[in-house]
Design an enzyme around this catalytic site. Structure first.
Site, PDB file in Angstrom:
ATOM      1  N   HIS A  30      48.088  50.810  41.023  1.00  0.00           N
ATOM      2  CA  HIS A  30      46.804  51.426  40.707  1.00  0.00           C
ATOM      3  C   HIS A  30      46.905  52.796  40.052  1.00  0.00           C
ATOM      4  CE1 HIS A  30      45.116  48.052  42.791  1.00  0.00           C
ATOM      5  NE2 HIS A  30      43.884  48.494  42.657  1.00  0.00           N
ATOM      6  N   ASN A  49      47.437  50.553  47.088  1.00  0.00           N
ATOM      7  CA  ASN A  49      47.276  51.168  45.761  1.00  0.00           C
ATOM      8  C   ASN A  49      48.420  50.849  44.805  1.00  0.00           C
ATOM      9  OD1 ASN A  49      44.865  52.307  46.511  1.00  0.00           O
ATOM     10  ND2 ASN A  49      45.796  54.230  47.179  1.00  0.00           N
ATOM     11  N   LYS A 101      44.964  42.386  54.081  1.00  0.00           N
ATOM     12  CA  LYS A 101      44.302  43.671  53.869  1.00  0.00           C
ATOM     13  C   LYS A 101      43.739  44.195  55.189  1.00  0.00           C
ATOM     14  CE  LYS A 101      40.857  46.320  51.372  1.00  0.00           C
ATOM     15  NZ  LYS A 101      39.942  46.491  50.243  1.00  0.00           N
ATOM     16  N   GLU A 109      44.887  41.134  42.367  1.00  0.00           N
ATOM     17  CA  GLU A 109      44.887  41.855  43.654  1.00  0.00           C
ATOM     18  C   GLU A 109      45.550  41.005  44.750  1.00  0.00           C
ATOM     19  OE1 GLU A 109      44.006  44.986  43.889  1.00  0.00           O
ATOM     20  OE2 GLU A 109      42.453  45.408  42.392  1.00  0.00           O
ATOM     21  N   HIS A 152      39.564  45.696  35.473  1.00  0.00           N
ATOM     22  CA  HIS A 152      40.392  46.354  36.489  1.00  0.00           C
ATOM     23  C   HIS A 152      41.609  45.507  36.874  1.00  0.00           C
ATOM     24  CE1 HIS A 152      41.428  48.751  39.987  1.00  0.00           C
ATOM     25  NE2 HIS A 152      41.336  47.675  40.747  1.00  0.00           N
ATOM     26  N   HIS A 191      44.903  53.078  36.783  1.00  0.00           N
ATOM     27  CA  HIS A 191      43.840  54.070  36.657  1.00  0.00           C
ATOM     28  C   HIS A 191      43.958  54.817  35.325  1.00  0.00           C
ATOM     29  CE1 HIS A 191      41.669  57.855  37.683  1.00  0.00           C
ATOM     30  NE2 HIS A 191      40.836  56.975  38.210  1.00  0.00           N
ATOM     31  N   GLU A 197      42.375  55.739  55.196  1.00  0.00           N
ATOM     32  CA  GLU A 197      43.366  55.970  54.146  1.00  0.00           C
ATOM     33  C   GLU A 197      44.083  57.302  54.282  1.00  0.00           C
ATOM     34  OE1 GLU A 197      42.112  54.619  50.301  1.00  0.00           O
ATOM     35  OE2 GLU A 197      43.948  55.308  49.345  1.00  0.00           O
ATOM     36  N   ARG A 202      47.465  52.760  54.408  1.00  0.00           N
ATOM     37  CA  ARG A 202      46.529  52.075  53.505  1.00  0.00           C
ATOM     38  C   ARG A 202      46.896  52.314  52.042  1.00  0.00           C
ATOM     39  NH1 ARG A 202      39.959  51.404  54.387  1.00  0.00           N
ATOM     40  NH2 ARG A 202      39.583  50.237  52.471  1.00  0.00           N
ATOM     41  N   ARG A 208      19.995  57.086  57.095  1.00  0.00           N
ATOM     42  CA  ARG A 208      21.279  57.470  57.708  1.00  0.00           C
ATOM     43  C   ARG A 208      22.148  56.286  58.099  1.00  0.00           C
ATOM     44  NH1 ARG A 208      17.814  61.070  60.155  1.00  0.00           N
ATOM     45  NH2 ARG A 208      17.846  63.113  59.141  1.00  0.00           N
ATOM     46  N   LYS A 222      35.013  50.556  52.153  1.00  0.00           N
ATOM     47  CA  LYS A 222      34.785  51.597  51.135  1.00  0.00           C
ATOM     48  C   LYS A 222      33.541  51.245  50.316  1.00  0.00           C
ATOM     49  CE  LYS A 222      39.548  53.013  50.213  1.00  0.00           C
ATOM     50  NZ  LYS A 222      40.531  53.163  49.120  1.00  0.00           N
TER      51      LYS A 222
HETATM   52  N1  LIG Z   1      35.332  48.874  47.878  1.00  0.00           N
HETATM   53  C1  LIG Z   1      36.552  48.472  47.596  1.00  0.00           C
HETATM   54  O1  LIG Z   1      37.421  48.468  48.447  1.00  0.00           O
HETATM   55  C2  LIG Z   1      36.869  47.987  46.216  1.00  0.00           C
HETATM   56  C3  LIG Z   1      38.084  47.362  45.982  1.00  0.00           C
HETATM   57  C4  LIG Z   1      38.346  46.869  44.706  1.00  0.00           C
HETATM   58  C5  LIG Z   1      37.400  47.031  43.709  1.00  0.00           C
HETATM   59  N2  LIG Z   1      36.219  47.668  43.980  1.00  0.00           N
HETATM   60  C6  LIG Z   1      35.214  47.847  42.934  1.00  0.00           C
HETATM   61  O2  LIG Z   1      34.784  46.563  42.506  1.00  0.00           O
HETATM   62  C7  LIG Z   1      34.297  46.673  41.181  1.00  0.00           C
HETATM   63  C8  LIG Z   1      34.776  45.507  40.368  1.00  0.00           C
HETATM   64  O3  LIG Z   1      34.302  44.323  40.973  1.00  0.00           O
HETATM   65  P1  LIG Z   1      34.259  42.947  40.181  1.00  0.00           P
HETATM   66  O4  LIG Z   1      35.511  42.758  39.461  1.00  0.00           O
HETATM   67  O5  LIG Z   1      33.831  41.940  41.158  1.00  0.00           O
HETATM   68  O6  LIG Z   1      33.170  43.229  39.039  1.00  0.00           O
HETATM   69  P2  LIG Z   1      31.580  43.061  39.006  1.00  0.00           P
HETATM   70  O7  LIG Z   1      30.974  43.251  40.330  1.00  0.00           O
HETATM   71  O8  LIG Z   1      31.074  43.889  37.901  1.00  0.00           O
HETATM   72  O9  LIG Z   1      31.423  41.527  38.601  1.00  0.00           O
HETATM   73  C9  LIG Z   1      31.806  41.116  37.303  1.00  0.00           C
HETATM   74  C10 LIG Z   1      30.676  40.402  36.575  1.00  0.00           C
HETATM   75  O10 LIG Z   1      30.526  39.083  37.086  1.00  0.00           O
HETATM   76  C11 LIG Z   1      29.205  38.859  37.527  1.00  0.00           C
HETATM   77  N3  LIG Z   1      29.306  37.901  38.637  1.00  0.00           N
HETATM   78  C12 LIG Z   1      29.566  38.150  39.928  1.00  0.00           C
HETATM   79  N4  LIG Z   1      29.685  37.008  40.610  1.00  0.00           N
HETATM   80  C13 LIG Z   1      29.495  35.995  39.737  1.00  0.00           C
HETATM   81  C14 LIG Z   1      29.510  34.580  39.844  1.00  0.00           C
HETATM   82  N5  LIG Z   1      29.774  33.962  41.010  1.00  0.00           N
HETATM   83  N6  LIG Z   1      29.261  33.850  38.731  1.00  0.00           N
HETATM   84  C15 LIG Z   1      29.036  34.457  37.536  1.00  0.00           C
HETATM   85  N7  LIG Z   1      29.024  35.800  37.374  1.00  0.00           N
HETATM   86  C16 LIG Z   1      29.257  36.559  38.467  1.00  0.00           C
HETATM   87  C17 LIG Z   1      28.716  40.235  37.883  1.00  0.00           C
HETATM   88  O11 LIG Z   1      27.328  40.353  37.956  1.00  0.00           O
HETATM   89  C18 LIG Z   1      29.308  41.047  36.751  1.00  0.00           C
HETATM   90  O12 LIG Z   1      28.548  40.885  35.605  1.00  0.00           O
HETATM   91  C19 LIG Z   1      34.762  48.024  40.656  1.00  0.00           C
HETATM   92  O13 LIG Z   1      33.651  48.894  40.604  1.00  0.00           O
HETATM   93  C20 LIG Z   1      35.747  48.499  41.710  1.00  0.00           C
HETATM   94  O14 LIG Z   1      35.779  49.907  41.826  1.00  0.00           O
HETATM   95  C21 LIG Z   1      35.952  48.139  45.203  1.00  0.00           C
HETATM   96 ZN   LIG Z   2      42.122  47.313  42.705  1.00  0.00          ZN
END
Ligand SMILES: NC(=O)c1ccc[n+]([C@@H]2O[C@H](COP(=O)([O-])OP(=O)(O)OC[C@H]3O[C@@H](n4cnc5c(N)ncnc54)[C@H](O)[C@@H]3O)[C@@H](O)[C@H]2O)c1
Ligand SMILES: [Zn+2]
Length: 376
Positions: free
Chosen positions: A253, A250, A232, A190, A269, A257, A242, A246, A126, A148
Site C-alpha cells: 500500500h 498495508n 483480517k 487484497e 485501488h 498510495h 492500528e 495491523r 453521536r 474503519k
Molecule cells: N474501511 C476499510 O477498511 C477499507 C479497506 C479497503 C478499501 N476501502 C475503501 O473502499 C473504497 C473502494 O471500494 P470499492 O473498490 O468497492 O469501490 P466502490 O465502492 O466505488 O465500488 C465500485 C463501483 O462499483 C459499483 N458497485 C458496487 N457493487 C456493485 C455490484 N454488485 N454490481 C455492480 N456495481 C457495483 C459502485 O457503486 C461503484 O460505482 C475506497 O474508498 C477505499 O478507501 C476501505
Molecule cells: Zn487496500
C-alpha cells in the site's frame, strides 16, 4: 501532582464481536439477521445510485415487507462521493426524515458506501449501529470488516474518519453477478495480500481457484470471502486501532498510495495494490528482509488473476518524487510492511511490523519492474 484522579471505565472502547455472514442468498435473510442483532430499529439504507437500482431498493423493500421501518438514501457512485459534502447531505437528509437514536444505518455497496455510510453511522447522534452489506469483492474481503470509516479531503484519502465497527456484515456472493470483471480482479488483489502476509495455504488455494472466483462460482467466492475475513479479523482483533500488527495489512500500500496519487486517483485501488506488492516484495528482497523468490511468486499469481505485476511504465518516473512528497507531508520516512516469505509477515528484532526501505532499494525494485515484461 496535586489533586485527584478519577478513573473512568471505557466500555465503549471495548471491541464488541460481530458476525460476518457469508453465503449465496444471504441477502435474502437480511431482515431476520438484522432483527436478531438490532431489534425494532428504524433503518436508513444508504447506497450508491447504481447499487440502489440493482440490489439496495429490493433489500429495502424486503426490510419493509418484514415489518421494519426502512427508507433508502442514495448518493452518486464513485470515490468522488466519499466527501464531507456527501456526509453533510446524508446527515441532513436523515435529520429531515427525523431519524433518531433508535435508528440504524445499513450500508449497501462497495467500499465507498461502507466508508461513507459508516462515517454517517459513527457520527449521527453521536453514533448509530451500523450494518454492512458489501457488494464488491473488495468490500467483502477487506473494507466491510475492521471498523474503519471515513471520507477523503483535498489533502488526501481517508484523512477524516472514525473507528466504528459494524454490528453485522452480510456478504452475498450472488450480488457479484452485476459487478464488472475488473472490480472482481481488484478485490482479488487484497485477497492475495492476505495470503502473502498471513497464510501460505490460502495463497496456494487462490492460485488453484482463480478461474472459479473470476467465473463468480458462488462456492469459490464464499470460501475466498470467508477465509479473507477470518485472516483480517484475527489481525484486527489483535490490534483494533492500528498501533502495531495491523500494519501488515498495508503490504503493497505504500507504493500503491504513491501510484494512485501520481495518477490523480484514476487508477483502481486493487490494481495499484497489485503492482505495489511486487515492487515492495522486491525491495524487501533487496533489503534482505524478504526471502529471495517471493516477489516472483507474488507476481506470477497476480498475472494469473489478470492483475498488473508492475506499475504502468508511464508512472515509474513519478513514483519516487510522489513518495518523497508524501514523506514531507507526513514528516516521516515511509515504512513498509513486508512478507518474510509467502504466508508470513516480517518483524524486526525490536518487534516492529514495518521496515524503512532506502530510496536506492526502491529505485532498484522499480527498475526491475520496468525490465520484466508482463508476460509469463
Ligand atoms: N474501511 C476499510 O477498511 C477499507 C479497506 C479497503 C478499501 N476501502 C475503501 O473502499 C473504497 C473502494 O471500494 P470499492 O473498490 O468497492 O469501490 P466502490 O465502492 O466505488 O465500488 C465500485 C463501483 O462499483 C459499483 N458497485 C458496487 N457493487 C456493485 C455490484 N454488485 N454490481 C455492480 N456495481 C457495483 C459502485 O457503486 C461503484 O460505482 C475506497 O474508498 C477505499 O478507501 C476501505
Ligand atoms: Zn487496500
Amino acid at each position: 501532582v496535586s489533586g485527584r484522579t478519577v478513573r473512568v471505565a471505557n466500555e465503549a472502547a471495548r471491541e464488541a464481536a460481530y458476525d460476518v455472514v457469508v453465503g449465496p442468498g444471504a441477502l435474502r435473510d437480511l431482515p431476520q439477521l438484522l432483527r436478531s442483532v438490532l431489534p425494532a430499529r428504524r433503518c436508513a439504507v444508504i447506497a450508491p445510485a447504481d447499487v440502489a437500482r440493482m440490489h439496495a431498493r429490493a433489500a429495502c423493500d424486503a426490510l419493509r415487507a418484514a415489518g421494519l421501518d426502512a427508507e433508502l438514501f442514495t448518493f452518486a457512485p464513485g470515490e468522488a462521493s466519499k466527501t464531507r459534502e456527501s456526509w453533510a447531505a446524508l446527515t441532513d437528509a436523515l435529520l429531515a426524515a427525523r431519524f433518531g437514536r433508535d435508528s440504524c444505518i445499513v450500508a449497501i455497496g462497495g467500499g465507498v458506501a461502507g466508508d461513507l455510510a459508516g462515517f454517517v453511522a459513527a457520527t449521527y447522534m453521536r453514533g448509530l449501529p451500523l450494518v454492512q452489506v458489501p457488494t464488491t469483492l473488495l468490500a467483502m474481503v477487506d473494507a466491510s470488516v475492521g471498523g474503519k470509516t471515513g471520507v477523503d479531503t483535498a489533502a488526501g484519502k481517508n484523512l477524516v474518519g472514525a473507528f466504528h465497527p459494524p454490528r453485522l456484515v452480510v456478504a452475498d456472493p450472488l450480488v457479484l453477478a452485476t459487478l464488472p470483471a475488473d472490480e472482481l480482479r481488484a478485490g482479488l488483489a487484497e485477497a492475495v495480500k492476505h495470503g502473502v502476509m498471513l497464510d501460505a495455504s490460502y495463497f496456494a488455494w487462490i492460485a488453484d481457484h482463480v478461474g472459479d472466483v473470476l467465473g463468480r462460482d458462488a462456492a469459490a467466492v464464499e470460501h475466498l470471502v470467508a477465509r479473507s475475513v477470518e485472516l483480517k479479523a484475527a489481525v484486527v482483533a489483535e490490534d483494533p486501532f492500528e498501533q502495531g500488527m495491523r500494519a501488515v495489512l498495508n503490504f503493497g500500500h505504500t507504493v500503491a498510495h504513491a501510484l494512485e496519487q501520481s495518477a490523480d486517483w484514476s487508477l483502481a485501488h486493487g490494481f495499484a495494490v497489485a503492482a505495489g506488492m511486487v515492487v515492495e516484495a522486491r525491495a524487501g528482497e533487496i533489503a534482505g528482509v524478504t526471502d529471495a523468490g517471493t516477489a516472483a511468486r507474488v507476481a506470477a499469481l497476480l498475472r494469473s488473476c489478470g492483475l498488473p505485476d508492475s506499475p504502468p511504465q508511464s508512472r515509474l518516473a513519478q513514483l519516487l518524487p510522489a513518495m518523497r512528497l508524501d514523506k514531507k507531508a507526513r514528516a516521516a520516512e515511509p515504512r513498509f510492511a513486508l512478507p518474510r516469505r509467502i504466508g508470513e509477515p516480517a518483524r524486526d528484532d525490536a518487534g516492529s511490523w514495518t521496515f524503512p526501505i532506502g530510496e536506492d532499494a526502491l529505485e532498484t525494485a522499480l527498475a526491475g519492474a520496468a525490465r520484466e515484461p508482463r508476460t509469463v
